[in-house]
Design an enzyme around this catalytic site. Structure first.
Site, PDB file in Angstrom:
ATOM      1  N   ASP A  44      33.309  38.063  37.385  1.00 42.72           N
ATOM      2  CA  ASP A  44      33.692  38.019  35.969  1.00 42.72           C
ATOM      3  C   ASP A  44      32.685  37.239  35.120  1.00 42.72           C
ATOM      4  OD1 ASP A  44      36.151  39.295  36.721  1.00 42.72           O
ATOM      5  OD2 ASP A  44      36.971  37.342  37.244  1.00 42.72           O
ATOM      6  N   ASP A 156      42.000  36.913  31.189  1.00 39.59           N
ATOM      7  CA  ASP A 156      40.842  37.718  30.776  1.00 39.59           C
ATOM      8  C   ASP A 156      40.632  37.712  29.257  1.00 39.59           C
ATOM      9  OD1 ASP A 156      40.704  38.250  33.446  1.00 39.59           O
ATOM     10  OD2 ASP A 156      41.126  40.391  33.292  1.00 39.59           O
ATOM     11  N   GLU A 211      42.446  45.913  32.789  1.00 41.03           N
ATOM     12  CA  GLU A 211      42.310  44.493  32.464  1.00 41.03           C
ATOM     13  C   GLU A 211      40.935  44.212  31.867  1.00 41.03           C
ATOM     14  OE1 GLU A 211      43.131  42.599  36.175  1.00 41.03           O
ATOM     15  OE2 GLU A 211      41.400  43.443  37.190  1.00 41.03           O
TER      16      GLU A 211
END
Length: 323
Positions: A44, A156, A211
């Site tokens: 991420d 997120d 997501e």
């Protein structure tokens, strides 16, 4: 100029119709990540370039793992962003996920999530720094939360600042999909005069797996990037990046075929191919040579280890094309 630079420069100069003819028709032809070396294990990733030309990259894990580069190729690791974890984290988890770094009002801002895998008892936090370097971050506590009884998941996060000065925070994972709220630029938290939580993408049938929203504005459209399907399973990961666009930051977002992102829509940007499995957890960054998509993938030649991927984006067709 390197061979890679020459190829990228040539692609940027191509007319839209010809570029469209070069777009992969199957996942097997998606572009490989650009060359990166050194400390490249990441999940991420979010990245920014300082005024001095230094790249700062943060990612999931611990107190938000840190890497840096001077040329966008060779990366080295440093200390986590946060060494003394805020006490409020313990109500949700022991480590932070999916940071989002930006620079506004003379300081670096970093939104991030604290949660545990598969749970929507989650929180989005905010930290700020004048340098963006590890150890310099001041934490400002929670921005938005979700509980086990919520129909959304507060992880997120991504901050988007519009041309009219309005701030928006998108977030979400699984459940009823991706959301966006308006942010008060003075506090970095939800604007009290607008308590609405807008829905911008969902998968109402089948898997709920969408997501990691990320919003940018290009050529009069708002583009919503998102990660679809399953991450975090090494070589079994099915993650992929898709995009839709809208004329309002709150949607509705549609893909290239006119399918709503509220109804499982999304035009592919990156998918698995060869050793590069499950690309996702993406962020978008503007650099001197164009827009970048920064993401992780699972390396099929290294037991599914998550690694850093960087590609340039071409917008000339009206849709982002990675190359």
């Amino acid at each position: 100029m390197s061979r890679t630079s020459r190829v990228r420069t040539t692609l940027l100069a191509l007319p839209a119709a010809l570029l469209l003819a070069l777009i992969p028709s199957s996942a097997s032809a998606y572009p490989n990540p650009g060359t990166v070396t050194g400390s490249t294990v990441v999940h991420d990733p979010t990245m920014i370039r300082t005024s001095a030309g230094r790249y700062l990259l943060y990612g999931t894990g611990g107190g938000l793992g840190y890497k840096t580069s001077t040329d966008r190729i060779a990366f080295s690791a440093g200390s986590d962003a946060v060494t003394a974890k805020p006490g409020w984290w313990s109500s949700y988890a022991t480590e932070a996920w999916a940071p989002d770094i930006s620079f506004h009002g003379g300081k670096y801002l970093m939104y991030y999530a604290v949660s545990t895998f598969g749970s929507n008892k989650s929180a989005i936090g905010l930290a700020a720094s004048t340098t963006g370097l590890p150890g310099s971050w001041t934490d400002y506590g929670t921005v938005y939360t979700s509980t086990a009884s919520s129909d959304y998941n507060a992880i997120d996060p991504n901050l988007f600042v519009d041309g009219d000065g309005k701030w928006w925070l998108s977030f979400g994972s699984w459940w009823t999909g991706l959301k966006v709220i308006q942010i008060d630029p003075g506090t970095g938290k939800q604007l009290s005069s607008n308590p609405t939580r807008y829905s911008i993408a969902s998968r109402p049938t089948g898997t709920k797996a969408v997501e990691a929203p990320y919003i940018v504005k290009r050529n009069g459209y708002y583009y919503l990037f998102a990660s679809y399907d399953t991450c975090c399973a090494g070589t079994s990961s099915t993650y992929k990046v898709k995009v839709g666009r809208a004329t309002s930051v709150t949607g509705p977002y549609y893909d290239k075929n006119g399918v709503s992102m509220m109804n499982n829509g999304g035009t592919p940007v990156l998918e698995s191919h060869g050793r590069y499995i499950g690309p996702g957890g993406q962020s978008i960054m503007s650099d001197s040579d164009g827009d970048l998509i920064v993401y992780h993938y699972y390396d099929g030649n290294d037991n599914g280890t998550p690694k850093l991927g960087i590609n340039l984006l071409n917008w000339s067709s009206g849709w982002p094309v990675a190359y």
